[in-house]
Write an enzyme that holds these catalytic residues in place. Structure first.
Site, mmCIF file in Angstrom:
data_model
loop_
_atom_site.group_PDB
_atom_site.id
_atom_site.type_symbol
_atom_site.label_atom_id
_atom_site.label_comp_id
_atom_site.label_asym_id
_atom_site.label_seq_id
_atom_site.Cartn_x
_atom_site.Cartn_y
_atom_site.Cartn_z
ATOM 1 N N TYR A 163 -34.789 -18.487 13.255
ATOM 2 C CA TYR A 163 -34.802 -18.237 11.910
ATOM 3 C C TYR A 163 -36.303 -19.195 11.159
ATOM 4 C CZ TYR A 163 -33.303 -19.942 7.110
ATOM 5 O OH TYR A 163 -32.949 -20.406 5.748
ATOM 6 N N SER A 177 -37.834 -21.950 3.149
ATOM 7 C CA SER A 177 -37.034 -23.180 3.330
ATOM 8 C C SER A 177 -37.705 -24.458 3.907
ATOM 9 C CB SER A 177 -36.115 -22.541 4.690
ATOM 10 O OG SER A 177 -35.440 -23.550 5.170
HETATM 11 P P1 NAD Z 1 -26.191 -16.245 1.284
HETATM 12 O O1 NAD Z 1 -25.532 -16.254 2.322
HETATM 13 O O2 NAD Z 1 -25.564 -16.391 0.045
HETATM 14 O O3 NAD Z 1 -27.535 -15.375 0.962
HETATM 15 C C1 NAD Z 1 -28.267 -14.591 1.778
HETATM 16 C C2 NAD Z 1 -27.833 -13.304 1.637
HETATM 17 O O4 NAD Z 1 -28.743 -12.399 2.418
HETATM 18 C C3 NAD Z 1 -26.433 -12.642 1.671
HETATM 19 O O5 NAD Z 1 -25.524 -12.743 0.501
HETATM 20 C C4 NAD Z 1 -26.954 -11.190 2.131
HETATM 21 O O6 NAD Z 1 -26.718 -10.415 1.001
HETATM 22 C C5 NAD Z 1 -28.350 -11.161 2.394
HETATM 23 N N1 NAD Z 1 -28.444 -10.292 3.633
HETATM 24 C C6 NAD Z 1 -28.495 -10.850 5.048
HETATM 25 N N2 NAD Z 1 -28.843 -9.847 5.978
HETATM 26 C C7 NAD Z 1 -28.978 -8.819 5.115
HETATM 27 C C8 NAD Z 1 -29.162 -7.501 5.625
HETATM 28 N N3 NAD Z 1 -29.550 -7.207 6.718
HETATM 29 N N4 NAD Z 1 -29.451 -6.518 4.443
HETATM 30 C C9 NAD Z 1 -28.801 -6.950 2.980
HETATM 31 N N5 NAD Z 1 -28.907 -8.204 2.849
HETATM 32 C C10 NAD Z 1 -28.744 -8.910 3.760
HETATM 33 O O7 NAD Z 1 -27.217 -17.814 1.639
HETATM 34 P P2 NAD Z 1 -28.365 -18.445 0.971
HETATM 35 O O8 NAD Z 1 -28.305 -19.790 1.700
HETATM 36 O O9 NAD Z 1 -28.375 -18.431 -0.638
HETATM 37 O O10 NAD Z 1 -29.676 -17.669 1.102
HETATM 38 C C11 NAD Z 1 -30.566 -17.262 0.487
HETATM 39 C C12 NAD Z 1 -32.025 -17.595 0.856
HETATM 40 O O11 NAD Z 1 -32.004 -19.095 0.951
HETATM 41 C C13 NAD Z 1 -32.368 -17.245 2.249
HETATM 42 O O12 NAD Z 1 -33.785 -16.673 2.450
HETATM 43 C C14 NAD Z 1 -32.018 -18.611 3.261
HETATM 44 O O13 NAD Z 1 -32.968 -18.523 4.107
HETATM 45 C C15 NAD Z 1 -32.573 -19.473 2.190
HETATM 46 N N6 NAD Z 1 -32.401 -20.799 2.514
HETATM 47 C C16 NAD Z 1 -31.135 -21.198 2.602
HETATM 48 C C17 NAD Z 1 -30.830 -22.757 2.580
HETATM 49 C C18 NAD Z 1 -29.344 -23.139 2.742
HETATM 50 O O14 NAD Z 1 -29.005 -24.342 3.191
HETATM 51 N N7 NAD Z 1 -28.386 -22.405 2.429
HETATM 52 C C19 NAD Z 1 -31.904 -23.416 2.910
HETATM 53 C C20 NAD Z 1 -33.144 -23.036 2.814
HETATM 54 C C21 NAD Z 1 -33.335 -21.668 2.510
#
Ligand code: NAD
Ligand code: MG
Length: 334
Positions: free
Chosen positions: A239, A226
Protein backbone atom coordinates in the site's frame (compact mmCIF):
# COMPACT_ATOMS: atom_id res chain seq x y z
CA UNK A 1 -24.01 43.45 18.79
CA UNK A 2 -20.84 42.60 20.69
CA UNK A 3 -17.82 43.44 18.54
CA UNK A 4 -16.09 40.22 19.50
CA UNK A 5 -18.95 38.26 18.02
CA UNK A 6 -18.62 39.95 14.70
CA UNK A 7 -15.90 39.24 12.28
CA UNK A 8 -15.27 40.25 8.73
CA UNK A 9 -15.86 38.00 5.77
CA UNK A 10 -12.09 37.76 5.42
CA UNK A 11 -11.68 36.49 8.97
CA UNK A 12 -14.54 34.04 8.57
CA UNK A 13 -13.07 32.63 5.39
CA UNK A 14 -9.69 32.45 7.09
CA UNK A 15 -11.08 30.21 9.77
CA UNK A 16 -12.79 28.06 7.13
CA UNK A 17 -9.36 27.64 5.57
CA UNK A 18 -8.09 26.42 8.90
CA UNK A 19 -10.81 23.79 8.87
CA UNK A 20 -12.28 25.09 12.10
CA UNK A 21 -15.45 26.69 10.81
CA UNK A 22 -16.79 23.55 9.21
CA UNK A 23 -18.85 22.77 12.28
CA UNK A 24 -19.79 26.36 12.88
CA UNK A 25 -23.24 27.77 13.22
CA UNK A 26 -22.13 30.79 11.24
CA UNK A 27 -24.87 33.23 10.37
CA UNK A 28 -24.46 35.90 7.73
CA UNK A 29 -26.00 39.32 8.08
CA UNK A 30 -26.07 41.74 5.20
CA UNK A 31 -25.51 45.36 6.15
CA UNK A 32 -27.30 47.15 3.30
CA UNK A 33 -25.79 50.56 4.02
CA UNK A 34 -22.20 49.34 3.52
CA UNK A 35 -22.74 46.26 1.36
CA UNK A 36 -20.42 44.42 3.74
CA UNK A 37 -21.34 41.07 5.20
CA UNK A 38 -20.76 40.36 8.85
CA UNK A 39 -20.87 37.03 10.64
CA UNK A 40 -21.56 35.78 14.10
CA UNK A 41 -18.29 34.33 15.34
CA UNK A 42 -17.92 30.61 14.82
CA UNK A 43 -16.11 30.36 18.14
CA UNK A 44 -13.02 28.28 18.73
CA UNK A 45 -12.99 24.50 18.59
CA UNK A 46 -10.15 22.78 20.36
CA UNK A 47 -8.70 20.27 17.87
CA UNK A 48 -7.52 18.05 20.72
CA UNK A 49 -10.95 17.09 22.00
CA UNK A 50 -13.21 17.80 19.06
CA UNK A 51 -13.53 14.10 18.21
CA UNK A 52 -13.18 10.65 19.84
CA UNK A 53 -9.79 9.54 21.10
CA UNK A 54 -8.38 6.08 21.66
CA UNK A 55 -8.82 3.56 23.14
CA UNK A 56 -11.31 2.31 20.54
CA UNK A 57 -13.38 -0.87 20.77
CA UNK A 58 -12.15 -3.94 18.93
CA UNK A 59 -14.01 -4.25 15.63
CA UNK A 60 -13.45 -6.10 12.40
CA UNK A 61 -15.66 -5.98 9.31
CA UNK A 62 -15.37 -8.00 6.13
CA UNK A 63 -13.62 -5.91 3.44
CA UNK A 64 -14.52 -3.29 2.17
CA UNK A 65 -16.46 -2.43 5.35
CA UNK A 66 -19.33 -0.03 6.00
CA UNK A 67 -19.10 3.34 7.71
CA UNK A 68 -22.57 2.82 9.13
CA UNK A 69 -21.36 -0.20 11.11
CA UNK A 70 -18.34 1.47 12.70
CA UNK A 71 -18.22 2.32 16.40
CA UNK A 72 -18.04 5.26 16.74
CA UNK A 73 -19.66 6.13 13.41
CA UNK A 74 -17.31 8.46 11.49
CA UNK A 75 -18.18 12.11 10.93
CA UNK A 76 -18.26 12.93 7.22
CA UNK A 77 -19.78 16.37 7.78
CA UNK A 78 -23.37 15.13 7.45
CA UNK A 79 -24.63 17.51 10.13
CA UNK A 80 -21.98 20.18 9.92
CA UNK A 81 -20.66 21.06 6.46
CA UNK A 82 -22.05 24.34 5.22
CA UNK A 83 -21.52 25.38 1.63
CA UNK A 84 -21.29 28.82 0.11
CA UNK A 85 -21.61 28.15 -3.61
CA UNK A 86 -17.91 27.58 -4.19
CA UNK A 87 -18.55 24.80 -6.73
CA UNK A 88 -21.84 26.00 -8.17
CA UNK A 89 -22.66 24.24 -11.43
CA UNK A 90 -19.65 21.92 -11.28
CA UNK A 91 -19.81 18.20 -12.13
CA UNK A 92 -17.77 15.78 -10.04
CA UNK A 93 -16.96 12.07 -10.09
CA UNK A 94 -15.59 10.65 -6.83
CA UNK A 95 -14.33 7.08 -6.54
CA UNK A 96 -14.87 5.54 -3.12
CA UNK A 97 -17.55 8.20 -2.64
CA UNK A 98 -19.66 6.03 -0.34
CA UNK A 99 -17.57 6.40 2.81
CA UNK A 100 -14.53 8.02 4.36
CA UNK A 101 -12.80 10.91 2.62
CA UNK A 102 -14.80 10.27 -0.56
CA UNK A 103 -18.12 10.67 1.27
CA UNK A 104 -16.89 13.82 3.02
CA UNK A 105 -15.91 15.26 -0.36
CA UNK A 106 -19.26 14.22 -1.91
CA UNK A 107 -21.28 15.93 0.83
CA UNK A 108 -19.17 19.07 0.69
CA UNK A 109 -19.22 19.24 -3.12
CA UNK A 110 -23.01 18.91 -3.23
CA UNK A 111 -23.47 21.57 -0.57
CA UNK A 112 -21.10 23.82 -2.54
CA UNK A 113 -23.43 23.47 -5.54
CA UNK A 114 -21.92 20.60 -7.57
CA UNK A 115 -23.70 17.60 -9.07
CA UNK A 116 -21.91 14.46 -7.89
CA UNK A 117 -21.41 10.92 -9.20
CA UNK A 118 -19.99 8.35 -6.80
CA UNK A 119 -18.40 4.99 -7.47
CA UNK A 120 -18.13 2.21 -4.90
CA UNK A 121 -18.24 -1.58 -4.66
CA UNK A 122 -21.65 -3.31 -4.82
CA UNK A 123 -21.20 -4.52 -1.21
CA UNK A 124 -21.18 -0.87 -0.13
CA UNK A 125 -24.70 -0.08 -1.40
CA UNK A 126 -26.05 0.81 2.10
CA UNK A 127 -23.33 3.46 2.59
CA UNK A 128 -23.75 4.67 -1.00
CA UNK A 129 -27.51 5.14 -0.61
CA UNK A 130 -26.94 7.36 2.41
CA UNK A 131 -24.62 9.54 0.32
CA UNK A 132 -27.09 9.68 -2.57
CA UNK A 133 -29.77 10.89 -0.15
CA UNK A 134 -27.42 13.55 1.26
CA UNK A 135 -26.51 14.85 -2.22
CA UNK A 136 -30.20 15.02 -3.17
CA UNK A 137 -31.03 16.75 0.11
CA UNK A 138 -28.52 19.44 -0.90
CA UNK A 139 -30.63 19.97 -4.03
CA UNK A 140 -28.05 18.50 -6.40
CA UNK A 141 -28.05 15.61 -8.84
CA UNK A 142 -26.70 12.35 -7.41
CA UNK A 143 -25.44 9.55 -9.64
CA UNK A 144 -24.54 6.15 -8.15
CA UNK A 145 -22.30 3.91 -10.25
CA UNK A 146 -21.23 0.73 -8.43
CA UNK A 147 -18.46 -1.42 -9.88
CA UNK A 148 -14.94 -2.76 -9.48
CA UNK A 149 -12.14 -0.36 -10.43
CA UNK A 150 -9.65 -3.21 -10.86
CA UNK A 151 -11.16 -3.72 -14.33
CA UNK A 152 -10.03 -1.38 -17.10
CA UNK A 153 -13.31 -1.81 -18.99
CA UNK A 154 -15.28 -0.76 -15.92
CA UNK A 155 -13.12 2.34 -15.37
CA UNK A 156 -13.92 3.47 -18.92
CA UNK A 157 -17.61 2.70 -18.47
CA UNK A 158 -17.66 4.54 -15.14
CA UNK A 159 -16.39 7.76 -16.67
CA UNK A 160 -18.66 7.50 -19.72
CA UNK A 161 -21.67 6.91 -17.48
CA UNK A 162 -20.77 9.79 -15.16
CA UNK A 163 -20.32 12.16 -18.11
CA UNK A 164 -23.62 11.02 -19.65
CA UNK A 165 -25.66 11.33 -16.46
CA UNK A 166 -24.03 14.54 -15.20
CA UNK A 167 -23.96 16.13 -18.65
CA UNK A 168 -20.18 16.62 -18.48
CA UNK A 169 -17.34 16.37 -16.00
CA UNK A 170 -14.91 18.92 -14.51
CA UNK A 171 -13.81 17.40 -11.19
CA UNK A 172 -12.35 13.88 -10.95
CA UNK A 173 -11.43 12.63 -7.49
CA UNK A 174 -9.42 9.41 -7.56
CA UNK A 175 -9.93 8.42 -3.96
CA UNK A 176 -10.69 4.69 -3.82
CA UNK A 177 -7.94 2.46 -2.46
CA UNK A 178 -7.13 -0.95 -1.10
CA UNK A 179 -5.11 -1.27 2.13
CA UNK A 180 -4.53 -4.60 3.85
CA UNK A 181 -2.06 -4.83 6.71
CA UNK A 182 0.53 -7.65 6.51
CA UNK A 183 3.29 -8.17 9.04
CA UNK A 184 5.69 -9.52 6.42
CA UNK A 185 6.29 -9.21 2.71
CA UNK A 186 6.21 -13.03 2.82
CA UNK A 187 2.50 -12.85 3.71
CA UNK A 188 1.55 -10.93 0.55
CA UNK A 189 0.53 -13.17 -2.34
CA UNK A 190 1.04 -12.04 -5.92
CA UNK A 191 -2.75 -11.86 -6.28
CA UNK A 192 -3.03 -9.52 -3.29
CA UNK A 193 -0.12 -7.39 -4.46
CA UNK A 194 -1.76 -7.17 -7.86
CA UNK A 195 -5.13 -6.17 -6.35
CA UNK A 196 -3.48 -3.31 -4.46
CA UNK A 197 -1.65 -2.10 -7.57
CA UNK A 198 -4.77 -2.42 -9.74
CA UNK A 199 -6.94 -0.45 -7.29
CA UNK A 200 -4.46 2.23 -6.27
CA UNK A 201 -2.32 2.76 -9.39
CA UNK A 202 -4.01 1.28 -12.48
CA UNK A 203 -7.53 2.54 -11.71
CA UNK A 204 -6.49 6.22 -11.55
CA UNK A 205 -4.47 5.70 -14.77
CA UNK A 206 -7.47 4.20 -16.58
CA UNK A 207 -9.95 6.67 -15.12
CA UNK A 208 -7.89 9.76 -15.90
CA UNK A 209 -7.33 8.55 -19.49
CA UNK A 210 -11.06 8.10 -19.94
CA UNK A 211 -11.87 11.47 -18.35
CA UNK A 212 -9.27 13.65 -20.04
CA UNK A 213 -11.10 14.16 -23.35
CA UNK A 214 -14.02 15.61 -21.35
CA UNK A 215 -12.04 17.95 -19.06
CA UNK A 216 -12.06 21.59 -20.12
CA UNK A 217 -9.65 24.28 -18.89
CA UNK A 218 -10.48 25.01 -15.25
CA UNK A 219 -11.13 21.34 -14.45
CA UNK A 220 -9.45 19.61 -11.51
CA UNK A 221 -8.07 16.15 -10.92
CA UNK A 222 -7.60 15.30 -7.25
CA UNK A 223 -5.89 12.19 -5.88
CA UNK A 224 -6.00 10.86 -2.35
CA UNK A 225 -2.44 10.04 -1.38
CA UNK A 226 -1.32 9.40 2.22
CA UNK A 227 1.14 10.13 4.95
CA UNK A 228 2.35 6.63 3.94
CA UNK A 229 3.98 8.20 0.88
CA UNK A 230 6.43 9.98 3.21
CA UNK A 231 6.56 7.77 6.29
CA UNK A 232 5.75 4.21 5.22
CA UNK A 233 4.80 1.66 7.89
CA UNK A 234 6.52 -1.72 7.88
CA UNK A 235 3.23 -3.59 7.68
CA UNK A 236 1.95 -1.64 4.66
CA UNK A 237 4.68 -2.63 2.18
CA UNK A 238 2.46 -2.77 -0.89
CA UNK A 239 0.00 0.00 0.00
CA UNK A 240 2.66 2.51 1.03
CA UNK A 241 4.47 2.30 -2.29
CA UNK A 242 1.23 2.94 -4.18
CA UNK A 243 0.80 6.15 -2.20
CA UNK A 244 4.33 7.27 -3.08
CA UNK A 245 3.35 6.56 -6.70
CA UNK A 246 0.17 8.62 -6.26
CA UNK A 247 2.09 11.62 -4.95
CA UNK A 248 4.46 11.20 -7.87
CA UNK A 249 1.77 10.99 -10.56
CA UNK A 250 0.13 14.13 -9.18
CA UNK A 251 3.34 16.06 -9.78
CA UNK A 252 4.06 14.53 -13.18
CA UNK A 253 0.54 15.01 -14.47
CA UNK A 254 0.35 18.56 -13.12
CA UNK A 255 3.36 19.40 -15.32
CA UNK A 256 1.79 17.67 -18.28
CA UNK A 257 -1.70 19.15 -17.96
CA UNK A 258 -0.92 22.73 -16.92
CA UNK A 259 -0.70 23.77 -20.58
CA UNK A 260 -4.27 22.48 -20.98
CA UNK A 261 -5.48 24.49 -17.96
CA UNK A 262 -6.21 21.36 -15.93
CA UNK A 263 -4.95 21.28 -12.36
CA UNK A 264 -3.81 18.09 -10.61
CA UNK A 265 -3.40 17.96 -6.84
CA UNK A 266 -3.42 15.48 -3.99
CA UNK A 267 -4.62 15.16 -0.43
CA UNK A 268 -2.40 13.32 2.07
CA UNK A 269 -4.38 12.21 5.12
CA UNK A 270 -2.81 10.85 8.27
CA UNK A 271 -4.73 8.29 10.37
CA UNK A 272 -8.42 8.86 9.64
CA UNK A 273 -11.33 6.93 11.15
CA UNK A 274 -12.79 5.11 8.10
CA UNK A 275 -13.97 1.61 7.06
CA UNK A 276 -10.64 0.95 5.35
CA UNK A 277 -9.02 0.71 8.79
CA UNK A 278 -11.59 -1.70 10.31
CA UNK A 279 -11.73 -4.08 7.34
CA UNK A 280 -8.14 -5.31 7.28
CA UNK A 281 -6.30 -2.00 6.90
CA UNK A 282 -4.91 -2.02 10.43
CA UNK A 283 -4.01 -4.66 13.02
CA UNK A 284 -6.38 -4.85 16.00
CA UNK A 285 -3.59 -3.55 18.23
CA UNK A 286 -3.11 -0.51 16.00
CA UNK A 287 -6.86 0.06 15.69
CA UNK A 288 -7.43 0.19 19.44
CA UNK A 289 -4.80 2.95 19.72
CA UNK A 290 -5.59 4.48 16.34
CA UNK A 291 -4.24 8.00 15.94
CA UNK A 292 -3.10 8.11 19.57
CA UNK A 293 0.55 8.54 18.59
CA UNK A 294 -0.05 11.80 16.71
CA UNK A 295 0.56 15.12 18.48
CA UNK A 296 -3.24 15.63 18.57
CA UNK A 297 -3.55 12.17 20.20
CA UNK A 298 -6.55 11.08 18.12
CA UNK A 299 -7.42 10.03 14.58
CA UNK A 300 -8.85 12.55 12.19
CA UNK A 301 -12.44 12.33 10.95
CA UNK A 302 -13.24 12.49 7.20
CA UNK A 303 -15.13 15.76 7.79
CA UNK A 304 -11.86 17.40 8.78
CA UNK A 305 -10.54 16.97 5.23
CA UNK A 306 -13.67 17.96 3.28
CA UNK A 307 -12.59 21.57 2.95
CA UNK A 308 -9.29 20.51 1.35
CA UNK A 309 -11.08 18.64 -1.45
CA UNK A 310 -13.25 21.71 -2.02
CA UNK A 311 -10.31 24.08 -2.03
CA UNK A 312 -8.40 22.00 -4.58
CA UNK A 313 -11.39 21.95 -6.96
CA UNK A 314 -12.55 25.55 -6.53
CA UNK A 315 -11.80 28.36 -8.97
CA UNK A 316 -10.12 30.38 -6.25
CA UNK A 317 -7.52 27.63 -5.78
CA UNK A 318 -6.36 28.25 -9.34
CA UNK A 319 -2.63 28.64 -8.63
CA UNK A 320 -2.39 25.26 -6.88
CA UNK A 321 -1.30 22.44 -9.15
CA UNK A 322 1.13 19.63 -8.45
CA UNK A 323 0.54 20.20 -4.73
CA UNK A 324 -0.12 17.75 -1.94
CA UNK A 325 -2.18 19.13 0.95
CA UNK A 326 -1.81 17.21 4.18
CA UNK A 327 -3.96 16.72 7.26
CA UNK A 328 -2.34 14.28 9.64
CA UNK A 329 -2.67 15.48 13.20
CA UNK A 330 0.90 16.76 13.34
CA UNK A 331 3.07 13.86 12.22
CA UNK A 332 4.76 12.49 9.17
CA UNK A 333 4.38 15.00 6.35
CA UNK A 334 7.38 16.50 4.54
P1 NAD B 1 -12.91 4.00 2.81
O1 NAD B 1 -12.92 2.55 3.04
O2 NAD B 1 -14.04 4.80 3.31
O3 NAD B 1 -12.76 4.33 1.27
C1 NAD B 1 -12.06 3.52 0.38
C2 NAD B 1 -13.01 3.21 -0.74
O4 NAD B 1 -12.30 2.57 -1.79
C3 NAD B 1 -14.13 2.27 -0.38
O5 NAD B 1 -15.25 2.96 0.11
C4 NAD B 1 -14.42 1.58 -1.70
O6 NAD B 1 -15.60 2.10 -2.28
C5 NAD B 1 -13.26 1.93 -2.58
N1 NAD B 1 -12.68 0.75 -3.23
C6 NAD B 1 -11.70 -0.07 -2.77
N2 NAD B 1 -11.45 -1.02 -3.68
C7 NAD B 1 -12.26 -0.78 -4.74
C8 NAD B 1 -12.46 -1.42 -6.00
N3 NAD B 1 -11.73 -2.49 -6.36
N4 NAD B 1 -13.39 -0.91 -6.84
C9 NAD B 1 -14.12 0.18 -6.49
N5 NAD B 1 -13.97 0.83 -5.31
C10 NAD B 1 -13.04 0.33 -4.46
O7 NAD B 1 -11.56 4.53 3.44
P2 NAD B 1 -10.80 5.92 3.34
O8 NAD B 1 -9.79 5.85 4.41
O9 NAD B 1 -11.73 7.04 3.29
O10 NAD B 1 -10.03 5.83 1.97
C11 NAD B 1 -10.07 6.85 1.01
C12 NAD B 1 -8.68 7.22 0.59
O11 NAD B 1 -7.98 7.74 1.70
C13 NAD B 1 -7.85 6.06 0.08
O12 NAD B 1 -7.13 6.47 -1.06
C14 NAD B 1 -6.89 5.80 1.20
O13 NAD B 1 -5.69 5.23 0.75
C15 NAD B 1 -6.69 7.19 1.71
N6 NAD B 1 -6.10 7.31 3.04
C16 NAD B 1 -6.76 6.85 4.13
C17 NAD B 1 -6.18 7.00 5.37
C18 NAD B 1 -6.88 6.54 6.62
O14 NAD B 1 -6.27 6.51 7.68
N7 NAD B 1 -8.13 6.19 6.57
C19 NAD B 1 -4.94 7.60 5.50
C20 NAD B 1 -4.29 8.05 4.37
C21 NAD B 1 -4.89 7.89 3.14
MG1 MG C 1 -16.71 2.37 1.57
Amino acid sequence: MDNEKLCSRRQALGSIGAGLAALAVTQAFAAPETGKETFVSAGLEDPRNKYPKPPFKEQLQPWPGLAGKMDPVPDHGEKSYKGSGRLAGRKALITGGDSGMGRAAAIAYAREGADVAINYLPAEEPDAQEVVALIKAAGRKAVAIPGDLREEAFCKKLVEEAVRQLGGLDILVNNAARQQTKASIMDISSEEFDATMKTNIYAPFWTIKAALPHLKPGSSIIATSSVQAYAPSGELYDYAQTKAATTNYVKSLAEQLAPKGIRVNGVAPGPIWTPLQVSGGATMEKLKKFGGDTPLERPGQPAELAGIYVQLAANDGSYATGQIYGASGGHGQP
